[in-house]
Design a protein around this motif. Sequence first.
Motif, PDB file in Angstrom:
ATOM      1  N   ALA A 152     -22.478  28.731  16.835  1.00 51.80           N
ATOM      2  CA  ALA A 152     -22.544  29.646  17.979  1.00 51.80           C
ATOM      3  C   ALA A 152     -22.690  28.877  19.284  1.00 51.80           C
ATOM      4  CB  ALA A 152     -23.705  30.622  17.801  1.00 51.80           C
ATOM      5  N   LYS A 153     -23.450  27.787  19.256  1.00 54.68           N
ATOM      6  CA  LYS A 153     -23.577  26.963  20.456  1.00 54.68           C
ATOM      7  C   LYS A 153     -22.270  26.255  20.774  1.00 54.68           C
ATOM      8  CE  LYS A 153     -26.152  23.265  22.693  1.00 54.68           C
ATOM      9  NZ  LYS A 153     -27.164  22.198  22.573  1.00 54.68           N
ATOM     10  N   GLU A 154     -21.606  25.753  19.737  1.00 55.99           N
ATOM     11  CA  GLU A 154     -20.356  25.024  19.945  1.00 55.99           C
ATOM     12  C   GLU A 154     -19.292  25.890  20.612  1.00 55.99           C
ATOM     13  OE1 GLU A 154     -19.177  23.552  16.147  1.00 55.99           O
ATOM     14  OE2 GLU A 154     -20.910  22.219  15.940  1.00 55.99           O
ATOM     15  N   ILE A 155     -19.264  27.167  20.314  1.00 57.63           N
ATOM     16  CA  ILE A 155     -18.234  28.048  20.879  1.00 57.63           C
ATOM     17  C   ILE A 155     -18.692  28.742  22.155  1.00 57.63           C
ATOM     18  CG2 ILE A 155     -17.163  28.396  18.629  1.00 57.63           C
ATOM     19  CD1 ILE A 155     -18.463  31.160  18.497  1.00 57.63           C
ATOM     20  N   GLY A 156     -19.923  28.473  22.589  1.00 60.06           N
ATOM     21  CA  GLY A 156     -20.408  29.043  23.838  1.00 60.06           C
ATOM     22  C   GLY A 156     -21.050  30.402  23.725  1.00 60.06           C
ATOM     23  N   LEU A 157     -21.326  30.822  22.497  1.00 59.28           N
ATOM     24  CA  LEU A 157     -21.961  32.130  22.306  1.00 59.28           C
ATOM     25  C   LEU A 157     -23.440  32.091  22.650  1.00 59.28           C
ATOM     26  CD1 LEU A 157     -21.888  35.061  21.367  1.00 59.28           C
ATOM     27  CD2 LEU A 157     -21.964  34.246  18.995  1.00 59.28           C
ATOM     28  N   VAL A 158     -24.094  30.956  22.400  1.00 58.80           N
ATOM     29  CA  VAL A 158     -25.505  30.791  22.741  1.00 58.80           C
ATOM     30  C   VAL A 158     -25.685  29.526  23.562  1.00 58.80           C
ATOM     31  CG1 VAL A 158     -26.193  31.989  20.627  1.00 58.80           C
ATOM     32  CG2 VAL A 158     -26.188  29.485  20.672  1.00 58.80           C
ATOM     33  N   ASN A 159     -26.797  29.471  24.295  1.00 61.96           N
ATOM     34  CA  ASN A 159     -27.049  28.344  25.192  1.00 61.96           C
ATOM     35  C   ASN A 159     -27.674  27.152  24.494  1.00 61.96           C
ATOM     36  OD1 ASN A 159     -27.220  31.010  26.738  1.00 61.96           O
ATOM     37  ND2 ASN A 159     -26.985  29.541  28.408  1.00 61.96           N
ATOM     38  N   GLU A 160     -28.724  27.401  23.695  1.00 67.63           N
ATOM     39  CA  GLU A 160     -29.457  26.319  23.047  1.00 67.63           C
ATOM     40  C   GLU A 160     -29.927  26.760  21.669  1.00 67.63           C
ATOM     41  OE1 GLU A 160     -29.633  23.344  24.105  1.00 67.63           O
ATOM     42  OE2 GLU A 160     -29.172  23.512  26.241  1.00 67.63           O
ATOM     43  N   VAL A 161     -30.173  25.758  20.804  1.00 70.26           N
ATOM     44  CA  VAL A 161     -30.668  26.000  19.444  1.00 70.26           C
ATOM     45  C   VAL A 161     -31.924  25.161  19.226  1.00 70.26           C
ATOM     46  CG1 VAL A 161     -30.145  25.858  16.981  1.00 70.26           C
ATOM     47  CG2 VAL A 161     -28.323  26.395  18.616  1.00 70.26           C
ATOM     48  N   TYR A 162     -32.974  25.791  18.705  1.00 70.32           N
ATOM     49  CA  TYR A 162     -34.249  25.101  18.498  1.00 70.32           C
ATOM     50  C   TYR A 162     -34.813  25.427  17.113  1.00 70.32           C
ATOM     51  CZ  TYR A 162     -34.258  24.389  23.558  1.00 70.32           C
ATOM     52  OH  TYR A 162     -33.926  24.012  24.831  1.00 70.32           O
TER      53      TYR A 162
END
Length: 255
Positions: free
Chosen positions: A174-184
């Motif tokens: 999701a981050k790679e495609i721009g759906l989310v900003n950050e992953v933690y």
Amino acid sequence: MSYHNIIIDTEDKTAIVTINRPESLNALNAQTINEISSALDELASDNKIRVIILTGSGEKSFVAGADIKEFSDFNQEKAEELARNGQTILFNKIENLSKPVIAAVNGFALGGGLELAMACHIRYTSENAKLGLPEVTLGLIPGYGGTQRLPKLVGKGIANELIFSAKMISAQKAKEIGLVNEVYPIEELLNKTKELASTIARNSPMAISKAINATNLSDTNKGFETEIKYFGELFEMEDKKEGVSAFLEKRKPSF
């Protein structure tokens, strides 16, 4: 106001709205939608609150989807009313709220849950999050803005792939495609979201409100003119005077 399906906590200038239906993986039903909407109205009018975080209870699910049993026997008229009311009452309200809303996606964000996250201005997710729009497996399409917001975030081709296939994707994808900003990591998610909220809360609330409105028009022919208009309007407001004075005096502004 008292709530049954959500919990509201405040820390400094940030409000945290937690959807609290763990027995149903925080699925959205009519009561929950109405409660979140009322909470947003309450927080939007509270001058002490600058930023709102929306999250789910527990570590398994942000929102696992809409509560299907509520509308399983609807006819066309009732289904259209459900989608239209949902957009008006909640999803469009979030997108156009005068204060930033950050989704802290802690686990599953499926169907209406992903649509809820997409209506927010910023999305942070936990590493265990799974995101998707599975509506076509039910013979339906997303009804709370999924077909409209997803292409704007990830492009039409990827949006079509996700909607047509109904597949779930990982937080990292999701981050790679721009759906989310950050992953933690799940244990860091809320604190990292609070840190962002705190950073935002130090800035001009009036400028941010104008920026939300202008950015929401970025894919229309009104976008540039709106930006120009708001840029000029802000020159007459106290926040601009304080911000420029603070810069020239080499101090932090006090908004």
